[in-house]
Write a protein that holds these residues in place. Sequence first.
Motif, PDB file in Angstrom:
ATOM      1  N   ALA A 161       0.855  -1.188   0.000  1.00 26.94           N
ATOM      2  CA  ALA A 161       0.000   0.000   0.000  1.00 26.94           C
ATOM      3  C   ALA A 161       0.889   1.235   0.000  1.00 26.94           C
ATOM      4  O   ALA A 161       2.043   1.175   0.414  1.00 26.94           O
ATOM      5  CB  ALA A 161      -0.909   0.012   1.227  1.00 26.94           C
ATOM      6  N   GLY A 162       0.338   2.333  -0.455  1.00 30.08           N
ATOM      7  CA  GLY A 162       1.067   3.595  -0.427  1.00 30.08           C
ATOM      8  C   GLY A 162       1.655   3.963  -1.770  1.00 30.08           C
ATOM      9  O   GLY A 162       1.639   3.182  -2.718  1.00 30.08           O
ATOM     10  N   PRO A 163       2.194   5.178  -1.846  1.00 31.42           N
ATOM     11  CA  PRO A 163       2.730   5.672  -3.115  1.00 31.42           C
ATOM     12  C   PRO A 163       4.004   4.935  -3.530  1.00 31.42           C
ATOM     13  O   PRO A 163       4.850   4.617  -2.692  1.00 31.42           O
ATOM     14  CB  PRO A 163       3.022   7.152  -2.825  1.00 31.42           C
ATOM     15  N   ASP A 189      -2.511   0.836   6.333  1.00 27.46           N
ATOM     16  CA  ASP A 189      -3.422   1.931   5.985  1.00 27.46           C
ATOM     17  C   ASP A 189      -2.914   3.272   6.507  1.00 27.46           C
ATOM     18  O   ASP A 189      -2.844   4.252   5.769  1.00 27.46           O
ATOM     19  CB  ASP A 189      -4.825   1.675   6.549  1.00 27.46           C
ATOM     20  N   GLU A 190      -2.564   3.319   7.788  1.00 25.35           N
ATOM     21  CA  GLU A 190      -2.151   4.581   8.412  1.00 25.35           C
ATOM     22  C   GLU A 190      -0.852   5.118   7.817  1.00 25.35           C
ATOM     23  O   GLU A 190      -0.735   6.305   7.506  1.00 25.35           O
ATOM     24  CB  GLU A 190      -1.982   4.394   9.926  1.00 25.35           C
ATOM     25  N   LEU A 191       0.142   4.250   7.677  1.00 27.71           N
ATOM     26  CA  LEU A 191       1.442   4.710   7.195  1.00 27.71           C
ATOM     27  C   LEU A 191       1.428   5.003   5.696  1.00 27.71           C
ATOM     28  O   LEU A 191       2.104   5.922   5.233  1.00 27.71           O
ATOM     29  CB  LEU A 191       2.528   3.716   7.581  1.00 27.71           C
ATOM     30  N   ALA A 192       0.639   4.251   4.930  1.00 25.80           N
ATOM     31  CA  ALA A 192       0.497   4.553   3.501  1.00 25.80           C
ATOM     32  C   ALA A 192      -0.168   5.919   3.332  1.00 25.80           C
ATOM     33  O   ALA A 192       0.232   6.703   2.469  1.00 25.80           O
ATOM     34  CB  ALA A 192      -0.306   3.461   2.806  1.00 25.80           C
ATOM     35  N   ARG A 220       5.547   3.858   1.452  1.00 28.99           N
ATOM     36  CA  ARG A 220       5.254   2.683   0.620  1.00 28.99           C
ATOM     37  C   ARG A 220       5.435   1.482   1.541  1.00 28.99           C
ATOM     38  O   ARG A 220       6.544   1.186   1.983  1.00 28.99           O
ATOM     39  CB  ARG A 220       6.216   2.598  -0.558  1.00 28.99           C
ATOM     40  N   CYS A 221       4.371   0.820   1.868  1.00 28.03           N
ATOM     41  CA  CYS A 221       4.369  -0.244   2.874  1.00 28.03           C
ATOM     42  C   CYS A 221       4.229  -1.618   2.235  1.00 28.03           C
ATOM     43  O   CYS A 221       3.389  -1.820   1.355  1.00 28.03           O
ATOM     44  CB  CYS A 221       3.227  -0.034   3.850  1.00 28.03           C
ATOM     45  N   VAL A 222       5.032  -2.570   2.715  1.00 29.69           N
ATOM     46  CA  VAL A 222       5.023  -3.939   2.210  1.00 29.69           C
ATOM     47  C   VAL A 222       4.976  -4.890   3.403  1.00 29.69           C
ATOM     48  O   VAL A 222       5.762  -4.748   4.346  1.00 29.69           O
ATOM     49  CB  VAL A 222       6.280  -4.226   1.364  1.00 29.69           C
ATOM     50  N   ALA A 223       4.054  -5.851   3.375  1.00 24.89           N
ATOM     51  CA  ALA A 223       3.940  -6.849   4.439  1.00 24.89           C
ATOM     52  C   ALA A 223       3.816  -8.232   3.807  1.00 24.89           C
ATOM     53  O   ALA A 223       2.789  -8.549   3.209  1.00 24.89           O
ATOM     54  CB  ALA A 223       2.723  -6.551   5.315  1.00 24.89           C
ATOM     55  N   PRO A 224       4.869  -9.049   3.915  1.00 26.62           N
ATOM     56  CA  PRO A 224       4.802 -10.389   3.324  1.00 26.62           C
ATOM     57  C   PRO A 224       4.087 -11.398   4.222  1.00 26.62           C
ATOM     58  O   PRO A 224       4.059 -11.241   5.440  1.00 26.62           O
ATOM     59  CB  PRO A 224       6.279 -10.777   3.171  1.00 26.62           C
TER      60      PRO A 224
END
Length: 104
Positions: free
Chosen positions: A21-23, A47-50, A55-59
């Motif tokens: 999520a995020g730019p 959601d909050e940090l994006a 640019r957030c990534v969670a595997p």
Amino acid sequence: MNDLIRHRLETPRHATEWLEAGPADGRLMIFLDGLPGFSIIWRRQLDELAAAGWRCVAPDMRGYGGSSAPLTVAAYALAEMLSRCSCRARGPIRVDLLRCRASS
């Protein structure tokens, strides 16, 4: 709320799924759970940090969600899992490690 995009990467050795999520041009933040788990547990943080421009990534960690589950116990050792986390960049990379502990 930001749109979460699910990605999948398959190699001959392993498959990994992750949420993003995020730019695309935001500073990268990767969420690696200390205990194996699903990427969706980071939904609120993504959601909050994006929304704040990250640019957030969670595997999905090994053995969970859409990521493959190796059969040997050794494949789940921390050193083994971290050795598979790599990135390629055209310039310097700054890494900030955050440790969060649950309050009792």
